[in-house]
Scaffold this active site. Structure first.
Site, PDB file in Angstrom:
ATOM      1  N   HIS A  41      16.938  94.064 -54.251  1.00  0.00           N
ATOM      2  CA  HIS A  41      18.347  94.168 -53.860  1.00  0.00           C
ATOM      3  C   HIS A  41      18.990  92.807 -53.581  1.00  0.00           C
ATOM      4  O   HIS A  41      20.176  92.744 -53.254  1.00  0.00           O
ATOM      5  CB  HIS A  41      18.484  95.068 -52.630  1.00  0.00           C
ATOM      6  N   HIS A  48      16.704  98.934 -61.055  1.00  0.00           N
ATOM      7  CA  HIS A  48      15.595  99.769 -60.605  1.00  0.00           C
ATOM      8  C   HIS A  48      16.001 101.235 -60.566  1.00  0.00           C
ATOM      9  O   HIS A  48      17.179 101.578 -60.568  1.00  0.00           O
ATOM     10  CB  HIS A  48      15.093  99.312 -59.226  1.00  0.00           C
ATOM     11  N   CYS A  83      20.035 109.691 -50.686  1.00  0.00           N
ATOM     12  CA  CYS A  83      19.790 108.816 -51.825  1.00  0.00           C
ATOM     13  C   CYS A  83      18.600 107.937 -51.497  1.00  0.00           C
ATOM     14  O   CYS A  83      18.240 107.773 -50.332  1.00  0.00           O
ATOM     15  CB  CYS A  83      21.013 107.978 -52.176  1.00  0.00           C
ATOM     16  N   HIS A  85      14.876 105.846 -53.496  1.00  0.00           N
ATOM     17  CA  HIS A  85      14.134 105.321 -54.634  1.00  0.00           C
ATOM     18  C   HIS A  85      12.795 106.038 -54.759  1.00  0.00           C
ATOM     19  O   HIS A  85      12.078 106.152 -53.760  1.00  0.00           O
ATOM     20  CB  HIS A  85      13.862 103.828 -54.434  1.00  0.00           C
ATOM     21  N   GLU A 103      14.619 112.776 -44.463  1.00  0.00           N
ATOM     22  CA  GLU A 103      15.822 112.278 -43.804  1.00  0.00           C
ATOM     23  C   GLU A 103      16.557 113.365 -43.030  1.00  0.00           C
ATOM     24  O   GLU A 103      17.057 113.120 -41.932  1.00  0.00           O
ATOM     25  CB  GLU A 103      16.782 111.657 -44.824  1.00  0.00           C
ATOM     26  N   GLU A 130      23.309  96.631 -55.394  1.00  0.00           N
ATOM     27  CA  GLU A 130      22.727  97.865 -55.938  1.00  0.00           C
ATOM     28  C   GLU A 130      22.825  97.808 -57.453  1.00  0.00           C
ATOM     29  O   GLU A 130      23.885  98.044 -58.023  1.00  0.00           O
ATOM     30  CB  GLU A 130      23.477  99.099 -55.409  1.00  0.00           C
ATOM     31  N   GLU A 132      21.331  99.811 -60.131  1.00  0.00           N
ATOM     32  CA  GLU A 132      20.517 101.018 -60.177  1.00  0.00           C
ATOM     33  C   GLU A 132      20.727 101.853 -61.433  1.00  0.00           C
ATOM     34  O   GLU A 132      21.828 101.952 -61.970  1.00  0.00           O
ATOM     35  CB  GLU A 132      20.793 101.887 -58.937  1.00  0.00           C
TER      36      GLU A 132
END
Length: 197
Positions: A41, A48, A83, A85, A103, A130, A132
């Site tokens: 990041h 990614h 959200c 990874h 979460e 970001e 992504e």
């Protein structure tokens, strides 16, 4: 945390936190390597794999989360339901279900793929980027969220009108509108025309 082949290699067995690795991908979403999360990041950012989840209640309201104030990236801002990874080698669908439970303390009663979106969003507040290749998921939630306070400061169910009002006055994640707009066709299919998404 449920133990899968992917999570087993990322669960510290000695009580210490291992470095979190992300999957680096090319423009087509093909895995080309790994990088440590924070390093991926740092500007200009390394492309990614990521995922974004949008869960709705029986009334067609979207579950939003306010990110915990202690998070290193985009703390305190509002965003989509969940959200994150995938671990290297972990399927995006499995990661989305895992992180939603970790979460928010809920498991979707339905979770479906909603396409992918590629974006590059710098975050002026943190200086992070970001970059992504994001896998989108939509689904239904039928239980009351029980957020982990280290991950989530607050939650809210909103209609499209309430979201517009909140978006005008509150700070949202830099990626929120990009992922929401990309997921809208699947959201409309899930919630039906009366929900007005």
């Amino acid at each position: 945390m449920p133990i899968t082949p992917a999570t087993a290699t990322h669960s510290p067995s000695n009580g210490t936190a291992d470095a979190i690795l992300l999957e680096l991908v090319d423009e087509n979403g093909v895995t080309i390597g790994t990088a440590e999360k924070l390093a991926a990041h740092q500007p200009p950012g390394q492309l990614h794999r990521a995922f974004s989840v949008f869960l709705f209640d029986e009334r067609g309201r979207l579950l939003l989360q306010q990110r915990a104030l202690g998070k290193y990236h985009s703390p305190g801002v509002w965003s989509n339901t969940c959200c994150g990874h995938p671990y290297p080698g972990e399927a995006p669908f499995a990661a989305a279900a895992r992180r939603t439970y970790e979460e928010l303390g809920v498991s979707p009663s339905l979770l479906a793929e909603a396409g992918t979106v590629r974006y590059n969003h710098p975050d002026p507040a943190s200086g992070l980027v970001e970059q992504e290749y994001n896998h989108l998921f939509v689904g239904l939630v039928q239980s009351t969220p029980r957020p982990d306070p280290e991950e989530v400061a607050s939650t809210a169910f909103v209609t499209p009108g309430e979201l517009a009002e909140r978006h005008a006055k509150d700070t949202f994640s830099s990626w929120f509108m990009t992922v929401l707009d990309a997921a809208r066709p699947a959201i409309r299919e899930l919630t039906g025309p009366s929900a007005d998404w």
